[in-house]
Design a protein around this motif. Structure first.
Motif, PDB file in Angstrom:
ATOM      1  N   PRO A 282      84.440 -51.111  -8.658  1.00 26.87           N
ATOM      2  CA  PRO A 282      85.181 -51.059  -9.923  1.00 26.87           C
ATOM      3  C   PRO A 282      86.353 -52.037  -9.943  1.00 26.87           C
ATOM      4  O   PRO A 282      87.212 -52.021  -9.060  1.00 26.87           O
ATOM      5  CB  PRO A 282      85.674 -49.595  -9.967  1.00 26.87           C
ATOM      6  N   GLY A 283      86.349 -52.890 -10.930  1.00 30.51           N
ATOM      7  CA  GLY A 283      87.380 -53.916 -11.051  1.00 30.51           C
ATOM      8  C   GLY A 283      87.035 -55.222 -10.389  1.00 30.51           C
ATOM      9  O   GLY A 283      87.762 -56.216 -10.545  1.00 30.51           O
ATOM     10  N   GLN A 284      85.920 -55.263  -9.647  1.00 29.44           N
ATOM     11  CA  GLN A 284      85.520 -56.488  -8.946  1.00 29.44           C
ATOM     12  C   GLN A 284      85.290 -57.623  -9.929  1.00 29.44           C
ATOM     13  O   GLN A 284      84.666 -57.450 -10.971  1.00 29.44           O
ATOM     14  CB  GLN A 284      84.249 -56.211  -8.148  1.00 29.44           C
ATOM     15  N   ASP A 285      85.798 -58.789  -9.594  1.00 32.49           N
ATOM     16  CA  ASP A 285      85.679 -59.978 -10.448  1.00 32.49           C
ATOM     17  C   ASP A 285      84.410 -60.729 -10.056  1.00 32.49           C
ATOM     18  O   ASP A 285      84.400 -61.512  -9.111  1.00 32.49           O
ATOM     19  CB  ASP A 285      86.910 -60.866 -10.281  1.00 32.49           C
ATOM     20  N   SER A 286      83.308 -60.461 -10.764  1.00 33.38           N
ATOM     21  CA  SER A 286      82.043 -61.144 -10.520  1.00 33.38           C
ATOM     22  C   SER A 286      81.247 -61.161 -11.812  1.00 33.38           C
ATOM     23  O   SER A 286      81.604 -60.490 -12.781  1.00 33.38           O
ATOM     24  CB  SER A 286      81.246 -60.431  -9.413  1.00 33.38           C
ATOM     25  N   LEU A 287      80.189 -61.912 -11.849  1.00 30.96           N
ATOM     26  CA  LEU A 287      79.333 -61.975 -13.025  1.00 30.96           C
ATOM     27  C   LEU A 287      78.593 -60.642 -13.174  1.00 30.96           C
ATOM     28  O   LEU A 287      77.858 -60.232 -12.277  1.00 30.96           O
ATOM     29  CB  LEU A 287      78.339 -63.134 -12.884  1.00 30.96           C
ATOM     30  N   GLN A 288      78.787 -59.971 -14.311  1.00 27.68           N
ATOM     31  CA  GLN A 288      78.221 -58.631 -14.521  1.00 27.68           C
ATOM     32  C   GLN A 288      77.551 -58.566 -15.890  1.00 27.68           C
ATOM     33  O   GLN A 288      78.141 -58.939 -16.898  1.00 27.68           O
ATOM     34  CB  GLN A 288      79.325 -57.582 -14.394  1.00 27.68           C
ATOM     35  N   ARG A 289      76.285 -58.052 -15.900  1.00 28.59           N
ATOM     36  CA  ARG A 289      75.486 -58.091 -17.129  1.00 28.59           C
ATOM     37  C   ARG A 289      74.883 -56.721 -17.428  1.00 28.59           C
ATOM     38  O   ARG A 289      74.304 -56.081 -16.543  1.00 28.59           O
ATOM     39  CB  ARG A 289      74.401 -59.156 -16.995  1.00 28.59           C
ATOM     40  N   VAL A 290      75.010 -56.322 -18.690  1.00 30.74           N
ATOM     41  CA  VAL A 290      74.663 -54.976 -19.128  1.00 30.74           C
ATOM     42  C   VAL A 290      73.717 -55.059 -20.323  1.00 30.74           C
ATOM     43  O   VAL A 290      73.928 -55.873 -21.231  1.00 30.74           O
ATOM     44  CB  VAL A 290      75.937 -54.191 -19.530  1.00 30.74           C
ATOM     45  N   ILE A 291      72.674 -54.212 -20.332  1.00 29.35           N
ATOM     46  CA  ILE A 291      71.748 -54.120 -21.457  1.00 29.35           C
ATOM     47  C   ILE A 291      71.950 -52.775 -22.155  1.00 29.35           C
ATOM     48  O   ILE A 291      72.067 -51.738 -21.498  1.00 29.35           O
ATOM     49  CB  ILE A 291      70.286 -54.228 -20.985  1.00 29.35           C
ATOM     50  N   ILE A 292      71.959 -52.790 -23.510  1.00 35.41           N
ATOM     51  CA  ILE A 292      72.138 -51.570 -24.291  1.00 35.41           C
ATOM     52  C   ILE A 292      71.155 -51.563 -25.456  1.00 35.41           C
ATOM     53  O   ILE A 292      71.037 -52.549 -26.195  1.00 35.41           O
ATOM     54  CB  ILE A 292      73.577 -51.455 -24.825  1.00 35.41           C
ATOM     55  N   PHE A 293      70.456 -50.449 -25.631  1.00 33.19           N
ATOM     56  CA  PHE A 293      69.571 -50.250 -26.787  1.00 33.19           C
ATOM     57  C   PHE A 293      69.269 -48.764 -26.900  1.00 33.19           C
ATOM     58  O   PHE A 293      69.524 -47.979 -25.979  1.00 33.19           O
ATOM     59  CB  PHE A 293      68.266 -51.043 -26.637  1.00 33.19           C
ATOM     60  N   GLY A 294      68.696 -48.383 -28.020  1.00 36.34           N
ATOM     61  CA  GLY A 294      68.253 -47.005 -28.194  1.00 36.34           C
ATOM     62  C   GLY A 294      66.895 -46.949 -28.854  1.00 36.34           C
ATOM     63  O   GLY A 294      66.357 -47.965 -29.316  1.00 36.34           O
ATOM     64  N   ASP A 295      66.302 -45.748 -28.856  1.00 34.52           N
ATOM     65  CA  ASP A 295      65.133 -45.448 -29.697  1.00 34.52           C
ATOM     66  C   ASP A 295      63.924 -46.318 -29.371  1.00 34.52           C
ATOM     67  O   ASP A 295      63.262 -46.826 -30.275  1.00 34.52           O
ATOM     68  CB  ASP A 295      65.507 -45.614 -31.174  1.00 34.52           C
ATOM     69  N   MET A 296      63.599 -46.454 -28.098  1.00 27.76           N
ATOM     70  CA  MET A 296      62.485 -47.325 -27.731  1.00 27.76           C
ATOM     71  C   MET A 296      61.144 -46.601 -27.771  1.00 27.76           C
ATOM     72  O   MET A 296      60.176 -47.100 -28.316  1.00 27.76           O
ATOM     73  CB  MET A 296      62.699 -47.924 -26.343  1.00 27.76           C
ATOM     74  N   GLY A 297      61.060 -45.416 -27.179  1.00 34.46           N
ATOM     75  CA  GLY A 297      59.775 -44.738 -27.121  1.00 34.46           C
ATOM     76  C   GLY A 297      58.819 -45.412 -26.165  1.00 34.46           C
ATOM     77  O   GLY A 297      59.165 -46.349 -25.452  1.00 34.46           O
TER      78      GLY A 297
END
Length: 613
Positions: A282-297
């Protein structure tokens, strides 16, 4: 013949069908089949054959099966159903299935396809072939040929049974963040109870010696379900769900693991080997990538169970994430996960579909109406959207670091991100238990170390131009932002994400329905409000927008897609909306700011100060 004796029981399905069909029409394909009207009409001139008899060699967990079939009186609405277990004799049914006389079939098929799907000449020749993709679901399979369509089906032939070589094998691992930053959980499904084998995970640093960690085992029963069809025709044994906790991980470090069961004769059953990268500190300075979506089924790659255009939506989203998996750190699927709606077999189908993703990066869930809602069960909404599941499969099949998974709200950290995940199917209003959690979660973010504060929920608690919300005149879930916007503003939430509405929409930075920042593509310094995003286009049928113009709506897309957040450092964030069809970026913006900008006073977020010395 043995099958004739068995199928003499297969006269009729349960009586509850009509009401449930009306409830789920257009959302759960298995509910389209009125199998309660089925009559036994075995025809010696009709046949259906499946090959090969044994599948799953070399550890395969899915395999194509070839069918050949014939009907002396073919019709364009003939269809093939896939049943598992293969002996779908229903001589014993749950009490909810009571009718005037026995016997019954008590379980739905797990998938179906029209007989002429890949044989256009079927209606003239009476002969056809079909290839279907099966996954390992801990039991054997058989295939039934029906005439009469979905409304008045006649069972005219049943195939030979086929089975996987290792039906009880450990399958479909799904990773999730643990309750601490250096803990990863691994959950999987098998056919082994604790009375047959001991579950474990063998894991360690990539290339180093491996250690073994024990796993806990859960399952659920028909009596765990709250209503039909989950308690009746939709019921299927879910197997055993195991979870192991891999602790004391080194940040950003690659690990390998495999799932195992130690049988009581001393031998072991192992899965194939998988790998994951531990979460950043937590707080680490590095390249960080997040995916977010809903309702895929879920959807079927063989074209079966087609409904609501899920095939292109759900599978395209899944495939785009798989293609970009090397550039993803964590995934948030914010509600309406499977749309099983009480047909429990579909949870296996979904965990198989997302296995390449969920076995590699943490796959975090939020609770949606199609997981939780059922009358009289404590849901905030008294509807029947879960098909009687009332949250049990979701809470058991996937781990989240909640204090109580029946109350599906939790916090989790990922490097420079702090996430607060709400459960919109429980009360969030001021004074509620969840409201207190939300405030505590937002307040606990150390913005110097974790500058990017994200709020996630299924139903739209912020802003949406979806047709239904617009007709209500609220552009939100009633009592949504009225209850929570002062918390978002006080704690300077950067973005709030929602599903439920099956499209994409982004607002300006907003507070009390007023845009507090006029920028659209780049925000620098003090932003002053929260950006609200609907990202509900994961795969379910797309939802229409209202024609009304809303001054806070900056970008809308009537299509399937997902959001990707990239934190380059503590001061720079990239937001991208990508279409599932091609993976290209169609909307984006950046945020650039320093720590002092987060601390700065904005509307209704000012801390008490004094000039006294």
């Amino acid at each position: 013949m043995e099958w004739v004796r068995i199928l003499m029981f297969c006269l009729i399905w349960v009586s509850f069908w009509d009401s449930m069909n009306a409830l789920h029409q257009g959302e759960q394909p298995l509910s389209k089949i009125a199998i309660h009207n089925t009559v036994l009409a075995l025809d010696n001139a009709a046949y259906i054959k499946a090959s090969p008899d044994l599948i799953g060699a070399e550890g395969k967990n899915n395999e194509w099966v070839n069918l050949s079939f014939g009907n002396p009186n073919p019709s364009g609405d003939d269809w093939v159903g896939v049943f598992s277990p293969s002996n779908f004799n229903g001589s014993t049914c749950a009490p909810e299935n009571n009718r005037d006389g026995p016997p019954y079939i008590c379980t739905a098929p797990i998938k179906y396809q029209f007989a002429n799907f890949s044989s256009p000449s079927y209606t003239t020749t009476g002969n056809g072939t079909l290839s279907l993709l099966l996954i390992n679901q801990r039991a054997d399979f058989s295939f039934a040929l029906f005439s009469g369509g979905f409304v008045q089906p006649k069972l005219i032939a049943v195939s030979n049974p086929i089975s996987f070589l290792y039906p009880k094998a450990p399958l479909y691992p799904r990773l999730a963040q643990g309750k601490s930053w250096n803990e990863m959980t691994v959950t999987w499904t098998s056919g082994y109870s604790i009375y047959e084998a001991v579950p474990l995970v063998e894991w360690g640093l990539k290339g180093d010696s491996q250690i073994r960690s024990p796993a806990g085992t859960l399952t659920f029963t028909r009596n765990s379900m709250c209503g039909s069809p989950a308690r009746t025709v939709g019921w299927r044994d879910p197997g055993y769900i195991h979870t192991a906790f891999l602790k004391n991980l080194w940040p950003n470090t690659q690990y390998t693991y495999k799932l195992g069961h130690r049988l009581f004769n001393g031998s072991y059953v192992w899965s194939k080997k998988y790998s994951f990268r531990a979460s950043p500190y937590p707080g680490q300075d590095s390249l960080q990538r997040v995916i977010i979506f809903g309702d895929m089924g879920k959807a079927e790659r063989d074209g079966s169970n087609e409904y609501n255009n899920y095939q292109p939506g759900s599978l395209n989203t899944t495939d785009q994430l798989i293609k970009d998996l090397d550039n993803i750190g964590i995934v948030f699927h914010i509600g309406d996960i499977v749309y099983a709606n009480g047909y429990i077999s579909q949870w296996d189908q979904f965990t198989s579909q997302v296995e390449p993703i969920a076995s590699t990066v943490p796959y975090m869930l939020a609770s949606g109406n199609h997981e939780r809602d059922w009358p009289g069960t404590g849901s905030f909404y008294e509807n029947m959207d879960s098909g009687g599941e009332c949250g049990v499969p979701a809470e058991t099949m996937f781990y989240v670091p909640a204090e109580n998974r029946a109350k599906y709200w939790y916090a989790t950290d990922y490097g420079m991100f702090h996430f607060c995940i709400a459960d919109t199917e429980h009360d969030w209003r001021e004074g509620s238990q969840q409201y207190k959690f939300i405030e505590q979660c937002l307040a606990s973010a150390d913005r110097q170390k974790q500058p990017w504060l994200i709020f996630l929920a299924h139903r739209v608690l912020g802003y949406s131009s979806g047709t239904w919300y617009a007709k209500q005149g609220s552009f939100e879930e009633p009592m949504g932002r009225e209850s929570l916007q002062k918390l978002w503003q006080k704690y300077k939430v950067d973005m709030a994400f929602y599903g439920h509405v099956h499209n994409y929409e982004r607002t300006c930075p907003i507070y009390q329905s007023i845009c507090v920042n006029q920028e659209k593509s780049h925000y620098s310094g003090i932003v002053n409000g929260t950006i609200h995003v609907v990202a509900g286009g994961g795969g379910s049928h797309v939802s229409e927008f209202t024609d009304l113009k809303t001054n806070w709506s900056l970008y809308r897309d009537y299509d399937y897609g997902f959001v990707k957040l990239t934190a380059f450092d503590h001061s720079s964030l990239l937001f991208e909306y990508k279409k599932s069809s091609d993976g290209k970026v169609y909307d984006s913006f950046t945020i650039s700011r320093d720590y002092k900008d987060v601390l700065a006073c904005a509307i209704d977020s000012c801390q008490p100060t004094t000039l006294a010395s």
